[in-house]
Design an enzyme around this catalytic site. Structure first.
Site, PDB file in Angstrom:
ATOM      1  N   SER A  30      -9.886   0.890   6.685  1.00 49.96           N
ATOM      2  CA  SER A  30      -9.790   1.413   8.046  1.00 49.96           C
ATOM      3  C   SER A  30     -10.938   2.389   8.268  1.00 49.96           C
ATOM      4  O   SER A  30     -11.445   2.999   7.315  1.00 49.96           O
ATOM      5  CB  SER A  30      -8.464   2.150   8.246  1.00 49.96           C
ATOM      6  OG  SER A  30      -8.464   2.899   9.448  1.00 49.96           O
ATOM      7  N   ASP A  52       7.264  -7.385  -0.688  1.00 53.14           N
ATOM      8  CA  ASP A  52       7.044  -5.949  -0.711  1.00 53.14           C
ATOM      9  C   ASP A  52       5.858  -5.714  -1.634  1.00 53.14           C
ATOM     10  O   ASP A  52       5.959  -5.895  -2.852  1.00 53.14           O
ATOM     11  CB  ASP A  52       8.293  -5.237  -1.230  1.00 53.14           C
ATOM     12  CG  ASP A  52       8.158  -3.718  -1.240  1.00 53.14           C
ATOM     13  OD1 ASP A  52       7.021  -3.208  -1.167  1.00 53.14           O
ATOM     14  OD2 ASP A  52       9.203  -3.033  -1.347  1.00 53.14           O
ATOM     15  N   VAL A  53       4.714  -5.337  -1.065  1.00 50.98           N
ATOM     16  CA  VAL A  53       3.487  -5.265  -1.856  1.00 50.98           C
ATOM     17  C   VAL A  53       3.510  -4.141  -2.883  1.00 50.98           C
ATOM     18  O   VAL A  53       2.613  -4.042  -3.719  1.00 50.98           O
ATOM     19  CB  VAL A  53       2.239  -5.126  -0.958  1.00 50.98           C
ATOM     20  CG1 VAL A  53       2.070  -6.359  -0.076  1.00 50.98           C
ATOM     21  CG2 VAL A  53       2.290  -3.855  -0.122  1.00 50.98           C
ATOM     22  N   TYR A 105      -3.006   8.424   4.986  1.00 49.65           N
ATOM     23  CA  TYR A 105      -3.611   7.160   5.374  1.00 49.65           C
ATOM     24  C   TYR A 105      -5.118   7.144   5.100  1.00 49.65           C
ATOM     25  O   TYR A 105      -5.662   6.164   4.568  1.00 49.65           O
ATOM     26  CB  TYR A 105      -3.333   6.919   6.854  1.00 49.65           C
ATOM     27  CG  TYR A 105      -3.726   5.567   7.386  1.00 49.65           C
ATOM     28  CD1 TYR A 105      -2.924   4.449   7.138  1.00 49.65           C
ATOM     29  CD2 TYR A 105      -4.865   5.405   8.162  1.00 49.65           C
ATOM     30  CE1 TYR A 105      -3.262   3.200   7.660  1.00 49.65           C
ATOM     31  CE2 TYR A 105      -5.213   4.164   8.682  1.00 49.65           C
ATOM     32  CZ  TYR A 105      -4.411   3.071   8.411  1.00 49.65           C
ATOM     33  OH  TYR A 105      -4.753   1.835   8.929  1.00 49.65           O
ATOM     34  N   ASP A 122       5.413 -10.796   4.127  1.00 50.40           N
ATOM     35  CA  ASP A 122       5.734  -9.631   4.933  1.00 50.40           C
ATOM     36  C   ASP A 122       7.084  -9.104   4.471  1.00 50.40           C
ATOM     37  O   ASP A 122       7.918  -9.876   3.978  1.00 50.40           O
ATOM     38  CB  ASP A 122       5.787  -9.993   6.420  1.00 50.40           C
ATOM     39  CG  ASP A 122       5.638  -8.780   7.328  1.00 50.40           C
ATOM     40  OD1 ASP A 122       4.547  -8.587   7.887  1.00 50.40           O
ATOM     41  OD2 ASP A 122       6.623  -8.017   7.465  1.00 50.40           O
ATOM     42  N   LYS A 162      -6.957   4.562   2.552  1.00 55.85           N
ATOM     43  CA  LYS A 162      -7.949   3.609   3.037  1.00 55.85           C
ATOM     44  C   LYS A 162      -9.337   3.888   2.452  1.00 55.85           C
ATOM     45  O   LYS A 162     -10.135   2.955   2.263  1.00 55.85           O
ATOM     46  CB  LYS A 162      -7.984   3.631   4.561  1.00 55.85           C
ATOM     47  CG  LYS A 162      -6.713   3.067   5.206  1.00 55.85           C
ATOM     48  CD  LYS A 162      -6.459   1.626   4.792  1.00 55.85           C
ATOM     49  CE  LYS A 162      -5.345   0.982   5.603  1.00 55.85           C
ATOM     50  NZ  LYS A 162      -5.119  -0.436   5.226  1.00 55.85           N
TER      51      LYS A 162
END
Length: 246
Positions: A141, A62-63, A154, A37, A158
Site C-alpha cells: 500500500s 484465514d491467511v 497498517y 477469503d 505494508k
C-alpha cells in the site's frame, strides 16, 4: 492467445474489492483462478460472479493459518496443474492513533497483512521452485511508503511487505520464481467511499491525476506482473497511485 492462457492463479482476499477485480482480470486474460477469503458466503457469491466452476473455484481461507493456505493451494493443484501465480492480497485495517490503538488491534493487522503475506509467499514458493517457474505478487500500500497518521499498524505491515518481497525475490530468483509488489493508493471501493467527506477530499487533493483509482487499474498491473510480459522483473514495487506522493 491471452497472456495467461493455461495458467493457474490463487488470489487471497479474492471475494471482494480489489481482490475480486484481480481475480476477474486474471480470468479475462485466460487464467483459471482459485480465490480464498475468510467469508465463505462471499466466496460462493464471487465464484458465481466470476463465471462459475469453469472459471473460478474458492474456499474459506484465514491467511493467518498456514494450513488454510496449503489447503487453498492444494485446491488449485487438485487436477495436477502447476501453481503459476500467487497473489497475496488479503488484508484488514484497524485504524486508530497510536495513543488509542490497542495491542490487539496492532497484532491483528500485522498477523493478517504481514504474516499472512509471508505464509502465502513461503507456501507458493515451495511449490513453484519445484516447477522452476512462477510469479508471486504481494499487495502492499502507499501507506507502506509514506506512513499514514492513524495507521501505525497498517503502515508498518505494508512497509514490511515491501521488505519481504525484496528479500524473497533475492532468495528465489535463481530458481525461476519472481516476486514483486504493488502499492495501491486511493482506490474507489465501498470501504474508501465510506470514509468521511473531509478525509476523501484531503486525499483527492494529493493526487496529481485528480481522481481516485479503480480496482481494475490495480488488477491490470497485477496481471502484467503475473504473466511473461514481466519476465525480467523481480523484487520491484509498482505504485498505482495517480502520482500521489511521487
Amino acid at each position: 492467445m491471452a497472456m495467461l492462457d493455461g495458467r493457474t492463479a490463487v488470489v487471497t482476499g479474492g471475494a471482494q474489492g480489489i481482490g475480486l477485480a484481480i481475480a476477474r482480470t486474471l480470468i479475462d486474460n485466460g487464467a483459471r483462478v482459485v480465490i480464498g477469503d475468510i467469508d465463505q458466503a462471499a466466496v460462493d457469491k464471487a465464484v458465481v460472479e466470476l463465471g462459475g466452476a469453469d472459471a473460478a473455484r474458492g474456499a474459506t481461507c484465514d491467511v493467518r493459518r498456514a494450513a488454510d493456505i496449503e489447503a487453498l493451494l492444494d485446491l488449485a493443484q487438485s487436477d495436477g496443474a502447476a501453481l503459476d501465480v500467487m497473489v497475496n492480497n488479503a488484508g484488514i485495517t484497524r485504524d486508530a492513533t497510536m495513543r488509542r490503538m490497542s495491542e490487539d488491534e496492532f497484532d491483528a493487522v500485522i498477523e493478517v497483512n504481514l504474516k499472512g503475506v509471508w505464509l502465502g509467499t513461503r507456501a507458493a514458493a515451495a511449490r513453484m521452485r519445484e516447477a522452476g517457474r512462477g510469479s508471486i505478487v504481494n499487495i502492499s500500500s502507499l501507506s507502506g511508503k509514506v506512513g499514514m497518521a492513524g495507521q501505525t499498524n497498517y503502515s508498518a505491515a505494508k512497509a514490511g511487505v515491501v521488505g519481504l518481497t525484496k528479500a524473497a525475490a533475492k532468495e528465489l530468483a535463481h530458481l525461476g520464481v519472481r516476486v514483486n509488489a504493488v502499492q495501491p493508493g486511493l482506490i474507489r471501493t465501498p470501504m474508501t467511499e465510506a470514509m468521511p467527506q473531509k478525509a476523501w477530499d484531503q486525499k483527492m487533493s494529493e493526487i496529481p491525476m485528480g481522481r481516485p483509482g479503480e480496482p481494475h487499474e490495480v488488477a491490470g498491473v497485477v496481471a502484467f506482473l503475473a504473466c511473461d510480459w514481466s519476465s525480467y522483473l523481480t523484487g520491484t514495487v509498482h505504485e498505482v497511485t495517480g502520482g500521489r506522493f511521487m
